[in-house]
Every structure is written in C-alpha cells, then in structure tokens.
Design a protein around this motif. Structure first.
Motif, PDB file in Angstrom:
ATOM      1  N   LYS A 127      57.426 143.820  86.134  1.00  0.00           N
ATOM      2  CA  LYS A 127      58.202 143.060  87.118  1.00  0.00           C
ATOM      3  C   LYS A 127      57.362 142.614  88.315  1.00  0.00           C
ATOM      4  N   LYS A 128      56.392 143.417  88.698  1.00  0.00           N
ATOM      5  CA  LYS A 128      55.544 143.049  89.835  1.00  0.00           C
ATOM      6  C   LYS A 128      54.724 141.798  89.499  1.00  0.00           C
ATOM      7  N   THR A 129      54.185 141.774  88.293  1.00  0.00           N
ATOM      8  CA  THR A 129      53.432 140.592  87.854  1.00  0.00           C
ATOM      9  C   THR A 129      54.353 139.387  87.751  1.00  0.00           C
ATOM     10  N   LEU A 130      55.539 139.596  87.200  1.00  0.00           N
ATOM     11  CA  LEU A 130      56.507 138.510  87.089  1.00  0.00           C
ATOM     12  C   LEU A 130      56.832 137.927  88.460  1.00  0.00           C
ATOM     13  N   LYS A 131      57.049 138.792  89.428  1.00  0.00           N
ATOM     14  CA  LYS A 131      57.374 138.349  90.787  1.00  0.00           C
ATOM     15  C   LYS A 131      56.257 137.476  91.356  1.00  0.00           C
ATOM     16  N   GLU A 132      55.015 137.928  91.228  1.00  0.00           N
ATOM     17  CA  GLU A 132      53.877 137.164  91.763  1.00  0.00           C
ATOM     18  C   GLU A 132      53.650 135.874  90.984  1.00  0.00           C
ATOM     19  N   MET A 133      53.839 135.938  89.664  1.00  0.00           N
ATOM     20  CA  MET A 133      53.675 134.757  88.818  1.00  0.00           C
ATOM     21  C   MET A 133      54.720 133.701  89.175  1.00  0.00           C
ATOM     22  N   ALA A 134      55.967 134.125  89.354  1.00  0.00           N
ATOM     23  CA  ALA A 134      57.034 133.195  89.726  1.00  0.00           C
ATOM     24  C   ALA A 134      56.783 132.615  91.116  1.00  0.00           C
ATOM     25  N   ARG A 135      56.273 133.426  92.009  1.00  0.00           N
ATOM     26  CA  ARG A 135      55.938 132.951  93.357  1.00  0.00           C
ATOM     27  C   ARG A 135      54.803 131.919  93.280  1.00  0.00           C
ATOM     28  N   ILE A 183      55.137 128.022  94.606  1.00  0.00           N
ATOM     29  CA  ILE A 183      54.209 127.444  95.586  1.00  0.00           C
ATOM     30  C   ILE A 183      53.465 126.257  94.981  1.00  0.00           C
ATOM     31  N   LEU A 184      53.059 126.388  93.724  1.00  0.00           N
ATOM     32  CA  LEU A 184      52.359 125.299  93.048  1.00  0.00           C
ATOM     33  C   LEU A 184      53.283 124.093  92.877  1.00  0.00           C
ATOM     34  N   TRP A 193      46.635 123.922  99.942  1.00  0.00           N
ATOM     35  CA  TRP A 193      46.059 124.270  98.644  1.00  0.00           C
ATOM     36  C   TRP A 193      45.546 125.715  98.683  1.00  0.00           C
ATOM     37  N   ILE A 194      45.033 126.122  99.820  1.00  0.00           N
ATOM     38  CA  ILE A 194      44.545 127.498  99.964  1.00  0.00           C
ATOM     39  C   ILE A 194      45.697 128.480  99.734  1.00  0.00           C
TER      40      ILE A 194
END
Length: 115
Positions: free
Chosen positions: A63-71, A75-76, A99-100
């Motif tokens: 879930k932690k990876t999912l949260k960061e991936m979705a974030r 942003i992208l 972009w940073i």
C-alpha cells in the motif's frame, strides 16, 4: 502480475527520478541513449501505467508503494496538462521547478518500492 510489467514500470519511474540522466538523454549528451520528455511520457502510456496502478490495487500489493505511485501519477498528469498548453521543449521542462516536483515524487516512489 507479470514480472516484466513490474520491471518495466519500475525502470520507467526510476528514469523519471533521475534528472541528470534526463538532461543527458533529452539534450543529446548521452551517446548511448536519446530520449525526450514526450517519449518518456509515451513509454508510461505504452506500458499501461494506469492499468498497472489499478492491477496493483486489485492484487492488494504494498500500500505504501501504491500511495506513492498514485501520487506520482497525479503530479505527472497535472504537469502534462500544463505543459501541453505551453508547448515547451525538453530544455525548458528540465529547468522548470514544477518538473522537479515530478522528479522528486518519482524518487519517493522508487525509495519505497521493494523490488
């Protein structure tokens, strides 16, 4: 999930997390690889990144990876919406503070992702 799909997405996000490599690849300074902002975005789409996130969620993976991936995706997407209106080239994107933010979120995603 197929390991090649996981590997492909991981490597693509890792590419988004390294602005030094982006600068070399996008500006033609790397004799071994040429790329661009638009090519990297297309690679995510070609590898069905949105489907990957949905599949990750459905498989009840980390879930932690999912949260960061979705974030990262959010942003992208926001950045993409703005960049298409401006029609900037690669050099301008690389110098953009917004972009940073994309790059930093990609780093966060890679940092928590256990491969």
């Amino acid at each position: 999930m197929e390991s090649y799909w996981i590997d492909n997405i991981y490597n693509l996000i890792r590419d988004f997390s390294n602005i030094d490599d982006q600068r070399k690849n996008w500006l033609g300074l790397n004799p071994n690889k040429v790329s661009s902002y638009y090519e990297d975005i297309n690679m995510l789409d070609d590898n069905c990144f949105d489907d990957f996130i949905a599949e990750w969620r459905n498989k009840n993976m980390d879930k932690k990876t999912l949260k960061e991936m979705a974030r990262f995706r959010k942003i992208l997407n926001s950045y993409e919406d703005n960049i298409h209106q401006k029609e900037w080239g690669d050099e301008k994107v690389l110098d953009d503070p917004n972009w940073i933010r994309v790059v930093m979120q990609a780093k966060k995603t890679i940092d928590v992702w256990k491969v």
